[in-house]
Design a protein around this motif. Structure first.
Motif, PDB file in Angstrom:
ATOM      1  N   TYR A   1      48.063   6.909 -25.220  1.00  0.00           N
ATOM      2  CA  TYR A   1      47.355   7.927 -24.282  1.00  0.00           C
ATOM      3  C   TYR A   1      46.627   7.278 -23.347  1.00  0.00           C
ATOM      4  CZ  TYR A   1      48.800  10.845 -28.293  1.00  0.00           C
ATOM      5  OH  TYR A   1      49.533  11.531 -29.262  1.00  0.00           O
ATOM      6  N   VAL A   2      46.021   6.128 -23.557  1.00  0.00           N
ATOM      7  CA  VAL A   2      45.075   5.389 -22.674  1.00  0.00           C
ATOM      8  C   VAL A   2      46.019   5.298 -21.289  1.00  0.00           C
ATOM      9  CG1 VAL A   2      43.273   3.977 -21.864  1.00  0.00           C
ATOM     10  CG2 VAL A   2      43.361   4.880 -24.214  1.00  0.00           C
ATOM     11  N   ALA A   3      47.118   4.325 -21.716  1.00  0.00           N
ATOM     12  CA  ALA A   3      48.006   3.717 -20.643  1.00  0.00           C
ATOM     13  C   ALA A   3      48.505   4.954 -19.857  1.00  0.00           C
ATOM     14  CB  ALA A   3      48.755   3.003 -21.401  1.00  0.00           C
ATOM     15  N   ALA A   4      48.971   6.007 -20.760  1.00  0.00           N
ATOM     16  CA  ALA A   4      49.636   7.361 -20.135  1.00  0.00           C
ATOM     17  C   ALA A   4      48.714   7.955 -19.211  1.00  0.00           C
ATOM     18  CB  ALA A   4      50.150   8.139 -21.083  1.00  0.00           C
ATOM     19  N   ALA A   5      47.656   8.063 -19.485  1.00  0.00           N
ATOM     20  CA  ALA A   5      46.505   8.819 -18.724  1.00  0.00           C
ATOM     21  C   ALA A   5      46.297   8.026 -17.596  1.00  0.00           C
ATOM     22  CB  ALA A   5      45.196   8.896 -19.525  1.00  0.00           C
ATOM     23  N   ALA A   6      46.296   6.620 -17.377  1.00  0.00           N
ATOM     24  CA  ALA A   6      46.324   6.038 -16.125  1.00  0.00           C
ATOM     25  C   ALA A   6      47.228   6.747 -15.039  1.00  0.00           C
ATOM     26  CB  ALA A   6      46.678   4.396 -16.332  1.00  0.00           C
ATOM     27  N   LEU A   7      48.298   7.321 -15.493  1.00  0.00           N
ATOM     28  CA  LEU A   7      49.159   7.848 -14.564  1.00  0.00           C
ATOM     29  C   LEU A   7      48.667   9.283 -13.865  1.00  0.00           C
ATOM     30  CD1 LEU A   7      52.671   7.650 -16.225  1.00  0.00           C
ATOM     31  CD2 LEU A   7      51.524   6.087 -14.652  1.00  0.00           C
ATOM     32  N   GLU A   8      47.364   9.609 -14.446  1.00  0.00           N
ATOM     33  CA  GLU A   8      46.874  10.799 -13.927  1.00  0.00           C
ATOM     34  C   GLU A   8      46.089  10.443 -12.692  1.00  0.00           C
ATOM     35  OE1 GLU A   8      48.726  13.295 -14.774  1.00  0.00           O
ATOM     36  OE2 GLU A   8      46.785  14.868 -15.092  1.00  0.00           O
ATOM     37  N   LEU A   9      45.480   9.188 -12.979  1.00  0.00           N
ATOM     38  CA  LEU A   9      44.457   8.423 -11.623  1.00  0.00           C
ATOM     39  C   LEU A   9      45.553   8.160 -10.599  1.00  0.00           C
ATOM     40  CD1 LEU A   9      42.544   6.093 -13.575  1.00  0.00           C
ATOM     41  CD2 LEU A   9      41.431   8.049 -12.289  1.00  0.00           C
ATOM     42  N   LEU A  10      46.574   7.835 -10.715  1.00  0.00           N
ATOM     43  CA  LEU A  10      47.497   7.590  -9.696  1.00  0.00           C
ATOM     44  C   LEU A  10      48.217   8.896  -9.103  1.00  0.00           C
ATOM     45  CD1 LEU A  10      49.722   5.572  -8.255  1.00  0.00           C
ATOM     46  CD2 LEU A  10      51.340   5.939  -9.963  1.00  0.00           C
ATOM     47  N   HIS A  11      48.098   9.797 -10.006  1.00  0.00           N
ATOM     48  CA  HIS A  11      48.550  11.026  -9.140  1.00  0.00           C
ATOM     49  C   HIS A  11      47.431  11.634  -8.442  1.00  0.00           C
ATOM     50  CE1 HIS A  11      51.216  14.283  -8.461  1.00  0.00           C
ATOM     51  NE2 HIS A  11      50.355  15.224  -9.082  1.00  0.00           N
ATOM     52  N   ALA A  12      46.342  11.671  -9.230  1.00  0.00           N
ATOM     53  CA  ALA A  12      44.918  12.191  -8.250  1.00  0.00           C
ATOM     54  C   ALA A  12      44.974  11.470  -6.875  1.00  0.00           C
ATOM     55  CB  ALA A  12      43.907  12.097  -9.203  1.00  0.00           C
ATOM     56  N   SER A  13      45.059  10.084  -7.044  1.00  0.00           N
ATOM     57  CA  SER A  13      44.886   9.328  -5.834  1.00  0.00           C
ATOM     58  C   SER A  13      45.934   9.757  -4.638  1.00  0.00           C
ATOM     59  CB  SER A  13      45.273   7.812  -6.274  1.00  0.00           C
ATOM     60  OG  SER A  13      45.711   6.947  -4.850  1.00  0.00           O
ATOM     61  N   ALA A  14      47.222   9.950  -5.048  1.00  0.00           N
ATOM     62  CA  ALA A  14      48.223  10.620  -4.137  1.00  0.00           C
ATOM     63  C   ALA A  14      47.810  12.042  -3.694  1.00  0.00           C
ATOM     64  CB  ALA A  14      49.662  10.607  -4.982  1.00  0.00           C
ATOM     65  N   LEU A  15      47.262  12.634  -4.496  1.00  0.00           N
ATOM     66  CA  LEU A  15      47.121  14.161  -4.272  1.00  0.00           C
ATOM     67  C   LEU A  15      45.748  14.048  -3.049  1.00  0.00           C
ATOM     68  CD1 LEU A  15      46.857  16.255  -7.554  1.00  0.00           C
ATOM     69  CD2 LEU A  15      48.709  16.123  -5.837  1.00  0.00           C
ATOM     70  N   VAL A  16      44.949  13.208  -3.340  1.00  0.00           N
ATOM     71  CA  VAL A  16      43.709  13.221  -2.463  1.00  0.00           C
ATOM     72  C   VAL A  16      44.165  12.775  -1.145  1.00  0.00           C
ATOM     73  CG1 VAL A  16      41.561  12.103  -1.788  1.00  0.00           C
ATOM     74  CG2 VAL A  16      41.830  12.808  -4.278  1.00  0.00           C
ATOM     75  N   HIS A  17      45.177  11.788  -1.063  1.00  0.00           N
ATOM     76  CA  HIS A  17      45.707  11.145   0.245  1.00  0.00           C
ATOM     77  C   HIS A  17      46.470  12.253   0.715  1.00  0.00           C
ATOM     78  CE1 HIS A  17      44.605   6.565  -0.310  1.00  0.00           C
ATOM     79  NE2 HIS A  17      43.407   7.480  -0.322  1.00  0.00           N
ATOM     80  N   ASP A  18      47.517  12.739   0.175  1.00  0.00           N
ATOM     81  CA  ASP A  18      48.265  13.799   0.520  1.00  0.00           C
ATOM     82  C   ASP A  18      47.305  14.988   1.353  1.00  0.00           C
ATOM     83  OD1 ASP A  18      51.096  13.645   0.282  1.00  0.00           O
ATOM     84  OD2 ASP A  18      51.214  15.566  -0.973  1.00  0.00           O
ATOM     85  N   ASP A  19      46.386  15.462   0.690  1.00  0.00           N
ATOM     86  CA  ASP A  19      45.484  16.456   1.213  1.00  0.00           C
ATOM     87  C   ASP A  19      44.862  16.228   2.587  1.00  0.00           C
ATOM     88  OD1 ASP A  19      46.337  18.045  -0.480  1.00  0.00           O
ATOM     89  OD2 ASP A  19      44.487  17.921  -1.820  1.00  0.00           O
ATOM     90  N   VAL A  20      44.631  14.839   2.580  1.00  0.00           N
ATOM     91  CA  VAL A  20      44.049  14.105   3.932  1.00  0.00           C
ATOM     92  C   VAL A  20      45.172  14.397   5.050  1.00  0.00           C
ATOM     93  CG1 VAL A  20      43.128  12.302   5.160  1.00  0.00           C
ATOM     94  CG2 VAL A  20      42.264  12.874   3.019  1.00  0.00           C
ATOM     95  N   MET A  21      46.206  13.888   4.470  1.00  0.00           N
ATOM     96  CA  MET A  21      47.623  13.837   5.518  1.00  0.00           C
ATOM     97  C   MET A  21      47.726  15.178   6.202  1.00  0.00           C
ATOM     98  SD  MET A  21      50.004  10.683   4.320  1.00  0.00           S
ATOM     99  CE  MET A  21      49.674  10.894   2.409  1.00  0.00           C
TER     100      MET A  21
END
Lengths: 372, 372
Positions: B75-95
């Motif tokens: 679950y911890v390894a899988a949850a890391a993908l949420e950080l990746l996705h949140a990063s992409a969302l934050v950058h996407d919203d800037v773009m």
């Protein structure tokens, strides 16, 4: 043992080779997605061709300091730090709306120009910024990929992981605190120094040394996780403690030299516009020292020109005069000398290899020389 | 064995807990740098509280599909993908200069507002964008940190590394190609489909499944590195082949559903402004289908409104009418049904555990339901 200038040249060649091979591999990966991804590799190649390779050099010497033998793998792991740095530069240039980097147009401008050249003016600037954000993201992710693909044993990579983690968190934190200082026009020496600690001293020197040392097997327990320049002498009797005792003051000196070059440097040598640091309103230690010592009239000069995007050479000259007349420039030079001395002193009697002691002594001088 | 809706709820709880513990650790790290870093954790906590946790769920079921036992570490390894996705969302919203995300102001707006509230209007927008870029960088780096700190054995993490690498490269590539389509007003179905493959199908479903399977020990040789939706049937006789055969069509269906919701969805349910996708000028498959089938007059309607930042509800209604009248909406629904069927069909006779087959069948329906 070659003397350090020659050794640094050898490190640079090995690092450049490792980056070239890594990018060749990524060209295949991106090319399989689409030929229209390949401009990324061209842009990265241009960006990664420059730079002094200081972080890989310190990583290499951290490895050697802790007794690691010269081997191809350490250059690859060390070269990964260049990807991390290039990522930070690309994002930094977007944030600062900088025009150039390492003698080339900033990455966001390169991509804007690509669209403008294709006859699409509208939204070309937004496209350039978006592309630069994504390319920076790719290089940040590839830092990890290159590190884990370096060929070093899994146990070594595991030992280094917390250092790489700390380094990445510290550099983005330092960049954020720098932004805060800029926007709040915070000009205290203490806040500028904190930025220097995280954005430069740890990131450029201490952590790369720690990373190399951890990869070579230096005991991680000695690694002070949040030691800052202000919190006094670290344990000098361990390899990581030595890295800190050497790295933090040297990193400070390195940044102070950069501050001076950013205002007084020859653009032909620094590759930066001569008015850049002033017109960007950077709240450097140099500026903070000048602000603290300025008269009311001198302070008004600083306030008028710092952050002025339309800064003229005459305005820049006025700022330079304030920095000199307040004694801030001389104090900065004194701080640099004292910090370099402290850094080199930390190597005395430290439990590191003789080759590393010699190389690190020479690197301290090279990294803080008046022109570099 | 609980039925999937319940199981997904359990995964969500475990992932939320893992993220909470990780952020608590990072709060200590950032707090040691300075109390003024702590707003980062607050912003990330708000952002990471939302989301459907689809990527961790697919990672978990990739693990279970390949025979991995339920254990806290996955679950911890899988949850890391949420950080990746949140990063992409934050950058996407800037773009994209987006205003909101998951019902909150976009991260760049949250930081701009922080400065504006402190009485500093000037440069507040640039500060917000800069802070958002850095926070996205931090979460991208922390993806790696959380993954490697999951507690899974080093050998398992090494097996997963190439998948994580591929996933990160593919998603930034897909985002870039999406930007290119937007700025060049490319409206072919083929180019929109390529974006879907990399930005969604691989990133959201295939690679998370591959990651879980690789962590659990599925042979990496079977992993098709650059398999795309268009290149035909993958090997269905291996676990990674099954992940591809299921993940790519399902990912396409998932994106097509998102395309429809982005134009026809209820803002109260989707959390997005109803005119968002149209006014951002997104070149979705839905839009591409409409463009291909449009009359000259209908094409003029699309060209007038797509990418119009000042889009009115009346304009959006005109675009909706074109999408419906051309038959693009109906074709999209047909494609979704066929793709879901293909995805579920790929599970037939596949060498995966029965629990995984059942869960993945239910997830396919959940991920592509009309409202979610």
């Amino acid at each position: 043992m070659a003397s350090d200038p020659a050794r640094l040249a050898a490190i640079r060649v090995a690092v450049a080779g490792a980056l070239e091979r890594f990018l060749a591999g990524q060209r295949e990966v991106l090319g399989a997605i689409g030929q229209d991804m390949l401009p990324w590799i061209d842009v990265m190649t241009g960006l990664l061709a420059g730079g002094k390779r200081l972080r890989p050099a310190f990583c290499y010497w951290g490895w050697r300091a802790a007794g690691g033998a010269d081997c191809p793998e350490i250059y690859v792991a060390a070269a990964a730090l260049e990807l991390l740095h290039a990522s930070a530069l690309v994002h930094d240039d977007v944030m600062d709306a900088s025009d150039t980097r390492r003698g080339l147009p900033a990455v966001h401008h390169q991509f804007s120009a690509r669209m403008a050249a294709a006859g699409i003016d509208q939204a070309a600037a937004a496209f350039g910024a978006g592309a630069a954000i994504l390319i920076g993201d790719a290089m940040l992710a590839w830092t990890d990929e290159m590190y884990h693909g370096s060929g070093l044993p899994a146990r070594a990579l595991q030992r280094g992981q917390p250092v790489l983690d700390a380094m990445r968190t510290e550099v983005v934190s330092g960049q954020y605190l720098d932004l805060v200082n800029q926007v709040t026009r915070n000009d205290t020496v203490a806040s500028a120094m904190r930025v220097v600690t995280y954005k430069t001293a740890k990131y450029t020197i201490e952590r790369p040394l720690h990373l190399g040392a951890a990869l070579a097997g230096a005991p991680p327990g000695d690694l002070p996780a949040t030691q800052s320049a202000a919190s006094g002498r670290p344990q000098a009797l361990s390899v990581p403690g030595t890295c800190t005792g050497y790295g933090l003051p040297l990193g400070t000196a390195y940044q102070l030299r950069d501050d001076i070059l950013g205002v007084f440097g020859d653009p032909a040598v620094t590759g930066k516009p001569v008015t850049g640091d002033i017109s960007e309103g950077k709240r450097t230690v140099l500026i903070a020292l000048a602000s603290e010592r300025a008269s009311v009239a001198q302070l008004r000069v600083l306030e008028r020109h710092l952050g002025d995007r339309g800064l003229t050479e005459a305005g820049a000259a006025e700022v330079r005069a304030v920095i000199t007349d307040t004694g801030a420039l001389a104090e900065c030079e004194t701080l640099i000398s004292a910090s370099v001395k402290e850094a080199i002193g930390a190597l005395d009697g430290a439990p590191i290899t003789e080759a590393a002691r010699q190389a690190l002594t020479e690197l301290a001088v090279l990294a803080t020389a008046r022109v570099h």
